[in-house]
Design an enzyme around this catalytic site. Sequence first.
Site, mmCIF file in Angstrom:
data_model
loop_
_atom_site.group_PDB
_atom_site.id
_atom_site.type_symbol
_atom_site.label_atom_id
_atom_site.label_comp_id
_atom_site.label_asym_id
_atom_site.label_seq_id
_atom_site.Cartn_x
_atom_site.Cartn_y
_atom_site.Cartn_z
ATOM 1 N N GLU A 73 46.870 40.569 40.092
ATOM 2 C CA GLU A 73 46.367 39.950 41.316
ATOM 3 C C GLU A 73 47.553 39.472 42.130
ATOM 4 O O GLU A 73 48.417 38.766 41.613
ATOM 5 C CB GLU A 73 45.436 38.772 40.987
ATOM 6 C CG GLU A 73 44.864 38.068 42.209
ATOM 7 C CD GLU A 73 44.028 36.840 41.844
ATOM 8 O OE1 GLU A 73 43.224 36.935 40.888
ATOM 9 O OE2 GLU A 73 44.189 35.789 42.493
ATOM 10 N N GLU A 105 44.407 33.223 34.907
ATOM 11 C CA GLU A 105 45.389 32.162 35.177
ATOM 12 C C GLU A 105 45.324 30.994 34.194
ATOM 13 O O GLU A 105 45.343 29.825 34.560
ATOM 14 C CB GLU A 105 45.246 31.688 36.629
ATOM 15 C CG GLU A 105 45.537 32.816 37.607
ATOM 16 C CD GLU A 105 45.406 32.466 39.072
ATOM 17 O OE1 GLU A 105 45.785 33.309 39.907
ATOM 18 O OE2 GLU A 105 44.939 31.355 39.381
#
Length: 559
Positions: free
Chosen positions: A332, A215
Site C-alpha cells: 500500500e 499496519e
Amino acid sequence: MIILTTFFFIFGFQILPMGSFCFWVCFVVLSFASSQVANATVEGTVFIEGKAAIGRIDEDFICATLDWWPPEKCDYGTCSWGLAGLLNMDLSNKMFLNAVRGFSPLKIRLGGSLQDKVIYGTNDNQQPCTPFVKDTSEMFGFTQGCLPMDRWDELNSFFQKTGAKVIFGLNALAGRTIQSNGEALGAWNYTNAESFIRYTVEKNHTIHGWELGNELSGSGVGTRVSADQYAADTAALQSVVENVYKNVDLKPLIIAPGGFYDSEWFKEYINKTIKSVDVVTHHIYNLGPGVDEHLVEKILDPSVLEGESETFSGLHNIIKSSPTSAVAWVGEAGGAYNSGHPLVTNAFVFSFWYLDQLGMASKYDTKTYCRQSLVGGNYGLLNTTNFEPNPDYYSALLWHRLMGRNVLSTSFNGTEKIRSYTHCAKQSKGITVLLINLDNSTTVRAKLAFNSTLTLRHMYRSRISHHKHRIHKTTIIKLPKGIYSRLRREEYHLTAKDGNLQSQTMLLNGKVLSVNSSGIIPPLEPLHVISAKPIMVAPLSIVFVHMPGVIVPACKVQP
C-alpha cells in the site's frame, strides 16, 4: 572505452576504440519536447548497465487498492471517500469496468485501516452482520463492520469480469486484547477467517493471495503485534489455507505483514517465517500527512524522493541475507497519509512521485507495487465520484504496457533534477527508458550510454529479413545511412494541461487524455521518431522512450 556517437545532422554512427575493458555507447535523442524549449538547456548522459538485470518485477507489477472506508470517513474537515468503499461502490459502472480491464490484469489489494475490524458474514458467524458506524471512541473512529457474503459474491463477479487478480487482507486482530500500552496480545483467532476462506473456495472465487493484517508491524498504527507472535499467526494462516485448498490446483499466496518497515521487526519476522510466508509487504507514506501545504515542493525535491531508497534497500538486504524464499511487495502506498491532498495526490504533479516510486521499487527487486488507491480518498487512480481516470491512471497504464520485467542499472550525469530508470521493453527485445524532469525551467538534452555489447537492429516492414549491426570493441564502423535513417523509436511525453502541475488533466504528446462518452479508455499512442535525432525532455515533464532496435544482453532472453 569505445564511444558510439550520433550526429543529428547525419543518419549514422561512428565508433572510436579507447582500449578499455568495456565500452560506452552514446547517442543523442530529440523528442516532442523540442517544441517546448525552455529558457535553459542542459546536456546529460543516462548510463545504462546492459550486461545483466539488477532486479526482476512481476509481469503484473502494477497493483491498486480498494478500501473499507464508509462515506463518513473525513480528514481535516474534508470527506473524500464518498461511495468508494468496498461495501458501497458501484460495481456496474462501465468506466470503472473499463479502467480495470485496461491492465489485463490489474492486481487489486482489498484492505486498509478498517481491515482489522471486519468480520465475515458466513453461516457460522455468531455476530450481527452490520455495517461500520462512526464512533470517535473507537480505533480509527468506526465500530466493527461486516462483509455480507452476497456482497462478497458481487465483488467477485466484478473481479471476474475485469480479469483482476485479488489480494484479500484478513482481520488479524480477532482474538487479541489491546493493552493500555498499545500492544495487542494473544494469538490470532482464525475461526471466522477460516470459514470465510472456505466459503470463498466453495463458491469458486479465485484469490491470488491472502494477506494477514494491516499496519500492525513495528510500532504499529492504532495497535501492534510482536514479530514472534505475527510469525506464529502467519504459520496458522498457511495451515488453514493448505487445508482448505488441498483439492484446489491453484494455491494462493500467503502474504504479510502489510505494515511500515521497521528493520529489527522485519528481520525477526522474516527469519521466523521461512517456511510460511510467500510475500513480505510494506507500506509507504513518505511525504507525511495530506494536510501538509508543502507536498508539491517535496514531490519535486530529488532528495526527498531518494530518501525512500533506504527502506527499499534495507528490506532487500534482509531478504537476501535470509534463507527465506519470500519476495518483497509494496502492499500500500499513497504518498501522503490521511487520504492524501486534493489537487496534489490526484493531480498531474503526483505522477512525478508515483513513477519515481515504481522505478525505485523495481531497482530493489520489489515484485509488485500497490497504489493507494484505485478509487477513494484524494489519491485514487480514478475519480471518486465518476470513476474517470486521474493522471496517475495513465502513468500506471503506460508503465504496465512499456516496462518489462528485467530492470537495468541506470544513472544520470548532468543534473540532479532528472530521475532515470530503464527496463527491458515489454513489447520487444529492446529497452524502455523513463526520464522524469523535476526542473521547472530547464530542458534536458539526454544521451544514452551503455557499458555492454549492443546490437542495433532495423526491420524492413516489407521484408522478413532483419539487419543487425553488433558493436565490437576494436572496430571502427560507420553504419549505412539508408538503414538507420528509417530506424524508429517510440516516445510518450507526459505534461500537465496549461502547464498547471495541479491540473487533473494530463497531455500525452500534447493531446488531452480523456475517456469518451461510452467510458472507453483512450489509446495511448506514441510519437515515432527517427532514432538518429536527439531527445529533449521539457521542464516538469515525463517521457517514456521505447527503443525496440536497441538490444542489450540483459534483454535478449526474457521468459
